[in-house]
Design an enzyme around this catalytic site. Structure first.
Site: not given
Ligand SMILES: NC(=O)c1ccc[n+]([C@@H]2O[C@H](COP(=O)([O-])OP(=O)(O)OC[C@H]3O[C@@H](n4cnc5c(N)ncnc54)[C@H](OP(=O)(O)O)[C@@H]3O)[C@@H](O)[C@H]2O)c1
Length: 277
Positions: A99-100, A123
């Protein structure tokens, strides 16, 4: 190429499944593969026999992480370490996302990979720890820092930022966005596409991958409303109260990706592509 995709039904995981048409993708549900459960990692990796493991799972409710730092470190650091080690054991390359928020925002220009992180909240600290642990556990690791992701998850727990403001604006509500927060909002379809040449490069390590050019969330919301034909603009609002401190400037520059000849489109193109879904 056979890929095991974890978190494959969230925003980024859904985009990867849609975008990566070559090769086979196995995307177990969370009930079948929980990254915090070592046995479940082991059996999924053994069964999949994948050459690549992509981890999109994360505990990224930033305020909850502040209240529950042990959970944050369990999911974002120790589980990522375990995954990276197990990938090494099963001879798979590993991709995980960060993350940023690892930056404190003091630099006031887009952060490059060599800039020093200084996480302001649990976080961010847990994600930074996950980066280091993953890179140390498996030499064939890509850590991809990204920012402000938006897309259409197949199994979404909540609507995206754009959908929330557009729905409110269409109901005639006034849109108020905290002023002065600058980031690199990134459309997951563009990120998923950029990952393919990165993974083909075999150049492991730490990368930033975001839509180009920094933008304030206020300007981003205004552009999303403009592109949607909504004849109103958001109003700048005061700072929002958060439990976890966040950087007010966390734009990234995809500097190392560009040395590989990979660039993501500019942020307005991200909105355009998202609205066209
Ligand atoms: N979203 C942002 O703005 C953002 C910004 C910077 C970096 N990131 C990073 O980018 C990545 C992808 O983000 P995203 O926005 O695609 O996230 P997301 O939409 O929340 O998807 C995460 C997925 O992972 C699953 N998950 C969570 N905990 C888990 C576990 N313990 N075991 C197996 N599966 C699990 C979730 O399932 P459930 O829905 O069932 O919980 C969900 O399907 C992450 O590493 C995040 O930290 C995101």
């Amino acid at each position: 190429m056979k890929t095991l995709l974890i978190g494959g039904y969230g925003q980024l995981g859904t985009a990867i499944r849609r975008c990566w048409s070559d090769g086979e993708i196995i995307a177990p549900a969370r009930s079948d593969l929980d990254i915090e459960n070592h046995e479940s990692i082991d059996s999924a990796l053994r069964a999949a026999n994948a050459e690549l493991v992509v981890n999109c799972a994360s505990f990224h409710d930033v305020d909850r992480c502040e209240r529950e730092p042990e959970r944050a470190f369990a999911a974002n650091a120790y589980a990522v370490f375990d995954l990276a080690r197990m990938c090494s054991r099963y001879n798979a390359a590993f991709v995980t996302f960060s993350t940023d928020y690892v930056f404190d925002g003091a630099l006031r220009r887009p952060y490059r990979e060599e800039d020093a992180p200084n996480p302001l909240c649990a976080y961010a600290a847990s994600k930074l720890a996950g980066e280091a642990l993953a890179l140390s556990a498996n030499a064939r690791t890509y850590v991809v820092r990204t920012c402000g992701l938006y897309g259409r998850a197949e199994r979404a727990s909540k609507a995206s930022f754009i959908d929330r403001i557009l729905e409110s604006a269409r109901r005639g509500e006034e849109i108020v966005i905290e002023d002065g927060i600058v980031a690199s909002p990134t459309f997951v379809g563009h990120l998923a596409a950029a990952l393919q040449p990165l993974l083909a490069s075999g150049q492991y390590g730490l990368y930033h991958a975001v839509n180009r050019e920094p933008v304030s969330w206020l300007e981003f919301a205004a552009e999303a409303m403009r592109q949607s034909g909504i004849p109103a603009a958001p109003r700048p609002g005061p700072p929002r109260a958060h439990i976890a401190p966040r950087p007010s400037y966390s734009a990234l520059e995809s500097a190392r990706l560009s040395t590989l000849g990979v660039t993501l489109p500019e942020w307005r193109e991200g909105i355009r592509a998202y609205l066209a879904l």
